[in-house]
Design an enzyme around this catalytic site. Structure first.
Site: not given
Length: 516
Positions: A328, A379
């Protein structure tokens, strides 16, 4: 007093050094104002290459216009320079707040952005002719003297711009935010104007006029200090108008604006104003994203994006999953996932099977060691900016392939095949162009509408989406639903398209056009 007489005041080394220091400070302020407007415009309206190009081009054009407009005032260079810096401090310091309030209350941010850019550009453009007049002095008549004055001016101006360009992203924005950061910059601008007034104007105006100038600067300074004190209230009130539900958490990181709202049991995450999930129905999205990639008996999974921890939550429900690497970019998202979103994700990011990496997905893939994964879940937010568009490129999917074990599967969230039809099929084409066999599928998520994914593998045969036999009880997804999800009606039928690449990020423009 004439321009020549005024300029003579700054011929001594001490006064010239003070003036050059003011030049550097004002240049830093000018670049910060423009960066603040660009940042806020991108945050509020998604500003892409076209918007940024128009803003930058308009700013540069305004610089030239300001230089022309100030020509009749060069006879009073010192007075005019102080006045210009005072107005610049006020306009620049208030610009971010005005843009934010206009966006929230009257939907007039585009007009405010255009006017602010033009005004700031004109005022900054007026600085150079005024400063050249002051720096030359009466003793300068030769080309060499003019060249030295210009060299000093440019050096101070460019150095100040460098400082401003570094201070904005590394200090002002993360520590103060956009509104207070711009206001703090305005304070610096006004202080610089005050210093110049004290050192220059006392020689060319009466004491009464000097007191008036300093009084005006003091009033303007008080206005900006008030804004600094009350900025949080203004920002909170304006921000809340943009969201239906009460805001329970807010961060403005170096990468994006993060907002969490809650009404009853419904927690919602927004990134730069775009909805990422609602706990009312996120299980439909998350189950459809995760489980089709696990039908190959995966034991190790790489998650690119998904910093909310929802994908990791589902992965942890399968005992056979031994390793999850979560990449992330934004540590602020991870922090909120571990606190405000903890109930939604079950504390997944603190599970010992999950290894969280703070890095850009593409950079991490390029520098990753030879480790491979049985499944990769991509994602990432929708590619509505060039920065995100690179993560939907053929080159990016090629890098993902290097991290995919033989027989492994990749699944990519690909947006809506109905609302952004071209962007969806562009993603499919981009994955195919990277050497994958693909199976697109889509499901209905009430808060998003029709939402699509791409299941991909390195084998010659397109992978068949299946729900793993060892999957835990699911609320939405089963084999019957998944088989139906691979059918596309005629209004969203497959479209052969050129892939999106780093050289030509077509998908960004697809997102801007929306449905077509």
């Amino acid at each position: 007093m004439t321009a020549t007489q005024e300029a003579a005041v700054v011929t001594s080394a001490r006064w010239r050094a003070v003036l050059l220091a003011a030049v550097a400070a004002c240049a830093a302020c000018g670049i910060v104002y423009e960066l603040a407007l660009l940042t806020l415009s991108t945050s509020l309206e998604g500003g892409g290459i076209i918007a940024v190009s128009l803003i930058v081009a308009g700013y540069v054009a305004a610089l030239g216009l300001g230089a022309l407009l100030v020509k009749p005032l060069l006879a009073r260079a010192a007075v005019t320079f102080v006045a210009v810096e005072a107005v610049l401090g006020i306009v620049g310091g208030l610009s971010a707040a005005a843009l934010y309030v206009a966006f929230a209350f009257v939907d007039g941010s585009t007009l405010v952005l255009a006017v602010s850019t033009a005004l700031i550009g004109c005022l900054v453009g007026a600085e150079v002719p005024l400063l050249m007049t002051l720096l030359q002095g009466s003793r300068m008549s030769g080309a060499a003297d003019t060249g030295r004055a210009l060299a000093n001016l440019n050096a101070a101006d460019y150095l100040g711009a460098l400082v401003g360009g570094l201070v904005w992203p590394f200090l002002l924005l993360p520590q103060l935010g956009m509104i207070r950061g711009a206001a703090a910059t305005g304070v610096v601008n006004l202080v610089a104007a005050g210093v110049v007034a004290i050192f220059l104007l006392r020689h060319v105006v009466s004491r009464r006029q000097l007191a008036t100038a300093l009084g005006t600067l003091t009033v303007a300074l008080a206005l900006l200090v008030t804004l600094l004190v009350r900025a949080r209230g203004i920002e909170t009130t304006s921000r809340q108008r943009l969201y239906t539900d009460p805001i329970v958490a807010y961060r403005h990181s170096a990468y994006q604006e993060i907002v969490l709202t809650r009404r009853g049991d419904d927690l919602r995450l927004y990134l730069d104003g775009g909805l990422q999930f609602s706990t009312r129905d996120e299980y439909r999205y998350t189950e459809s994203l995760v489980y089709p990639a696990l039908g190959n008996g995966a034991r190790s999974v790489l998650v690119l994006g998904g910093g909310d921890g929802l994908a990791a939550r589902e992965l942890l429900r399968l005992n056979r999953i031994q390793q999850i690497v979560q990449v992330e970019l934004d540590p602020a998202v991870i922090d909120l996932a571990r606190t405000t979103m903890r109930e939604a994700n079950g504390g997944s990011l603190d599970n010992p099977r999950v290894h969280v990496v703070i890095d850009d997905a593409m950079n991490w893939l390029r520098g990753a060691e030879a480790e491979t994964f049985d499944a990769v879940i991509v994602d990432l937010p929708d590619p509505d900016t060039p920065v995100l568009g690179r993560l939907y490129s053929t080159e990016f999917y090629g890098l993902v392939g290097r991290a995919l074990a033989p027989g492994g599967l990749m699944v990519v969230q690909a947006g809506s095949p109905f609302s952004t039809r071209t962007a969806f099929w562009r993603t499919v084409s981009s994955v195919q162009a990277a050497g994958y066999a693909v199976t697109p599928y889509h499901v209905y998520v009430p808060t998003f509408g029709d939402w699509g994914f791409v299941l991909a593998g390195r084998d010659d045969t397109a992978p068949l989406p299946t729900v793993p036999p060892d999957a835990p009880p699911l609320r939405f997804l089963d084999q019957r639903v998944l088989e139906a999800a691979t059918a596309f009606s005629d209004d969203v039928r497959p479209r052969p398209l050129e892939p999106s690449t780093l050289d030509n990020p077509r998908i960004v423009e697809d997102m801007r056009r929306g449905y077509d």
